[in-house]
Design an enzyme around this catalytic site. Structure first.
Site, PDB file in Angstrom:
ATOM      1  CE1 TYR A  51     -24.369  24.195  45.310  1.00 44.05           C
ATOM      2  CE2 TYR A  51     -24.906  22.579  43.631  1.00 44.05           C
ATOM      3  CZ  TYR A  51     -25.017  23.859  44.146  1.00 44.05           C
ATOM      4  OH  TYR A  51     -25.767  24.796  43.501  1.00 44.05           O
ATOM      5  CD  GLU A  53     -25.337  25.927  49.250  1.00 44.30           C
ATOM      6  OE1 GLU A  53     -25.794  25.230  50.164  1.00 44.30           O
ATOM      7  OE2 GLU A  53     -26.043  26.512  48.416  1.00 44.30           O
ATOM      8  CG  ASP A 197     -13.696  47.086  40.377  1.00 46.05           C
ATOM      9  OD1 ASP A 197     -12.887  46.205  40.008  1.00 46.05           O
ATOM     10  OD2 ASP A 197     -14.850  47.176  39.929  1.00 46.05           O
ATOM     11  CB  THR A 223     -12.332  40.277  36.821  1.00 43.82           C
ATOM     12  OG1 THR A 223     -11.236  41.005  36.281  1.00 43.82           O
ATOM     13  CG2 THR A 223     -13.597  41.112  36.710  1.00 43.82           C
ATOM     14  CE  LYS A 226     -12.743  42.585  33.198  1.00 36.10           C
ATOM     15  NZ  LYS A 226     -13.506  43.740  33.711  1.00 36.10           N
ATOM     16  NE  ARG A 232     -16.328  35.931  31.494  1.00 40.37           N
ATOM     17  CZ  ARG A 232     -15.640  36.549  30.559  1.00 40.37           C
ATOM     18  NH1 ARG A 232     -14.666  35.933  29.940  1.00 40.37           N
ATOM     19  NH2 ARG A 232     -15.939  37.777  30.236  1.00 40.37           N
TER      20      ARG A 232
HETATM   21  C1  LIG Z   1     -14.788  43.861  34.147  1.00 38.89           C
HETATM   22  C2  LIG Z   1     -15.092  44.717  35.335  1.00 38.89           C
HETATM   23  C3  LIG Z   1     -16.022  44.336  36.311  1.00 38.89           C
HETATM   24  C4  LIG Z   1     -17.002  43.203  36.136  1.00 38.89           C
HETATM   25  O1  LIG Z   1     -16.540  42.003  35.883  1.00 38.89           O
HETATM   26  P1  LIG Z   1     -17.480  40.842  35.296  1.00 38.89           P
HETATM   27  O2  LIG Z   1     -16.658  39.650  35.561  1.00 38.89           O
HETATM   28  O3  LIG Z   1     -17.673  41.160  33.845  1.00 38.89           O
HETATM   29  O4  LIG Z   1     -18.755  40.861  36.056  1.00 38.89           O
HETATM   30  C5  LIG Z   1     -16.159  45.116  37.451  1.00 38.89           C
HETATM   31  N1  LIG Z   1     -15.433  46.226  37.607  1.00 38.89           N
HETATM   32  C6  LIG Z   1     -14.561  46.640  36.679  1.00 38.89           C
HETATM   33  C7  LIG Z   1     -13.782  47.882  36.927  1.00 38.89           C
HETATM   34  C8  LIG Z   1     -14.368  45.907  35.509  1.00 38.89           C
HETATM   35  O5  LIG Z   1     -13.518  46.352  34.581  1.00 38.89           O
END
Ligand SMILES: *Cc1c(COP(=O)(O)O)cnc(C)c1O
Length: 412
Positions: A51, A53, A197, A223, A226, A232
């Site tokens: 932990y 925090e 994003d 994220t 991807k 993750r």
């Molecule tokens: C995949 C994605 C997210 C969210 O990601 P998670 O890890 O699934 O919560 C947010 N914004 C965009 C544009 C995404 O493609």
């Protein structure tokens, strides 16, 4: 796996099955990839037991001498790979990273503007079923019907009229380059916070295969699993002036203890992303996407915007007379795995949409190139032409396995 097999043979068997599935199928889900064995090793480490925090050297519990260094390495590498002034690597995933941005800059009821989900945006950019569409006043832009692309004049008009405090760029089904400069200009005109994003494209940005929003945006969220090919998780990059607000929003605003095993794995992934091989991978993703696009167009497939500049292809199957879900399920039986997806102005329902979405990150990680993309397009064409032909699906599943055997997947 021996202790897992001994303790829980049921779960061990399921993980083994999933591992084989990932190994033996052509994975074209645009948000998925294969993390390296090194990333997986860090994810499965004892760091999950700790932990911590707070932030490095400002923790609430003792025993942080190793964890602090892990998090510092991850943030330093994130800043370096993306050229950012500040990085927060604690968000549990992409959605919590985005929520932290709302918490940092908005009060409930404030206006936010993002791309509509059916046009290719993300739930967390203000879509009505998301908390971000319920607790904030969300205004949504889309794409042009004739081009399938964002119309920046339309975005500007809407932004001037609605005066959002926060403007999002990015999404989940955008096959073309995003003009971050245009978004930055619009945001500055109306004095809005501009957030990019880059969840889908962060690996391309890191590898120099897509323009970076980092010098232009107030905040960049992503994220890490991807195209970036990490564990993750999520992260937030921002200008120094926003550092305090962002850090406080993540902790204690939204989360408790960070997932240290994930932070360590992200540090590993960012080290990998700083190498020349990663740049080659990122550029090959785009080449593969363009080769796959061209081979699909040649076979009469109708692509939204006509092609792809990144890792992602959005395909309208209306002309093929096959609903997206029928196609994706038939392809899954042939071990070519992708998802059905809404297309802009889709006349069908979200759960039974007109399109399919494809991505080339995972197959590129396996080392596949343009020639393999043509083969994959040929399989897709055959299956979509005869979605009920189970013999055909079986034959292609066998051929797909042979191709997969020639391109071993890391980590599985
Ligand atoms: C995949 C994605 C997210 C969210 O990601 P998670 O890890 O699934 O919560 C947010 N914004 C965009 C544009 C995404 O493609």
């Amino acid at each position: 796996m021996t202790s897992l097999q001994a303790t829980d043979p049921e779960i061990a068997r399921l993980i083994d099955g999933e591992s084989r599935r990932q190994r033996d199928s052509i994975r074209l889900i645009a948000s998925e990839n294969y993390a390296s064995a090194a990333v997986m090793e860090a994810t499965g480490s004892c760091l999950t037991n700790k932990y911590s925090e707070g932030y490095p050297s400002k923790r609430y519990y003792e025993g942080q001498e190793f964890i602090d260094q892990v998090e510092l390495l991850a943030t330093e590498r994130a800043r370096k790979v993306f050229g950012a002034e500040h990085a927060n690597v604690q968000p549990y995933s992409g959605s919590p990273a985005n929520l932290a941005v709302y918490l940092a800059f908005l009060k409930p009821g404030d206006t936010v503007m993002g791309m509509a989900l059916p046009a290719g945006g993300h739930l967390t950019h203000g879509w009505k079923v998301s908390i971000t569409g319920k607790y904030f006043r969300a205004v949504q832009y889309g794409v042009r019907r004739d081009t399938g692309n964002i119309d920046y004049d339309e975005v500007r008009d809407l932004a001037r009229r609605e005066k959002p405090k926060l403007l999002w760029a990015g999404g989940t089904a955008i096959p073309r380059k995003i003009d971050f400069e245009a978004f930055a200009e619009i945001a500055s005109e109306i004095d809005a916070i501009f957030v990019a994003d880059i969840a889908h494209i962060s690996g391309l940005v890191a590898g120099g295969a897509h323009p970076s929003p980092v010098p232009l945006a107030d905040v960049v969220t992503s994220t890490t699993h991807k195209t970036l090919r990490g564990p993750r998780g999520g992260m937030i990059l921002c200008r120094e002036e926003h550092q305090k607000k962002i850090d406080r929003a993540v902790f204690p605003g939204l989360q408790g203890g960070p997932h240290n095993h994930t932070t360590a794995a992200l540090a590993v992934a960012l080290e990998e992303a700083s190498r020349d091989e990663f740049k080659a991978y990122a550029h090959q993703i785009v080449k593969n996407s363009q080769a796959l696009s061209a081979a699909l167009v040649e076979r009469g497939f109708d692509l939204i915007s006509g092609g792809s500049d990144n890792h992602l292809i959005l395909c309208d199957l209306t002309g093929k007379g096959v609903p997206g879900k029928v196609a994706s399920q038939a392809l899954n039986r042939a071990h070519v795995v992708l998802n059905s997806n809404a297309i802009p102005f889709d006349p069908r329902k979200p759960f039974d949409p007109s399109g399919i979405r494809l991505g080339t990150a995972a197959v590129t990680t396996r080392g596949m190139k343009e020639g393999e993309m043509t083969q994959i397009a040929e399989w897709i064409d055959q299956v979509v032409s005869r979605p009920d032909d189970e013999d055909l699906q079986k034959r292609i599943a066998g051929e797909a396995k042979e191709l997969c055997d020639r391109f071993p997947a890391p980590g599985v």
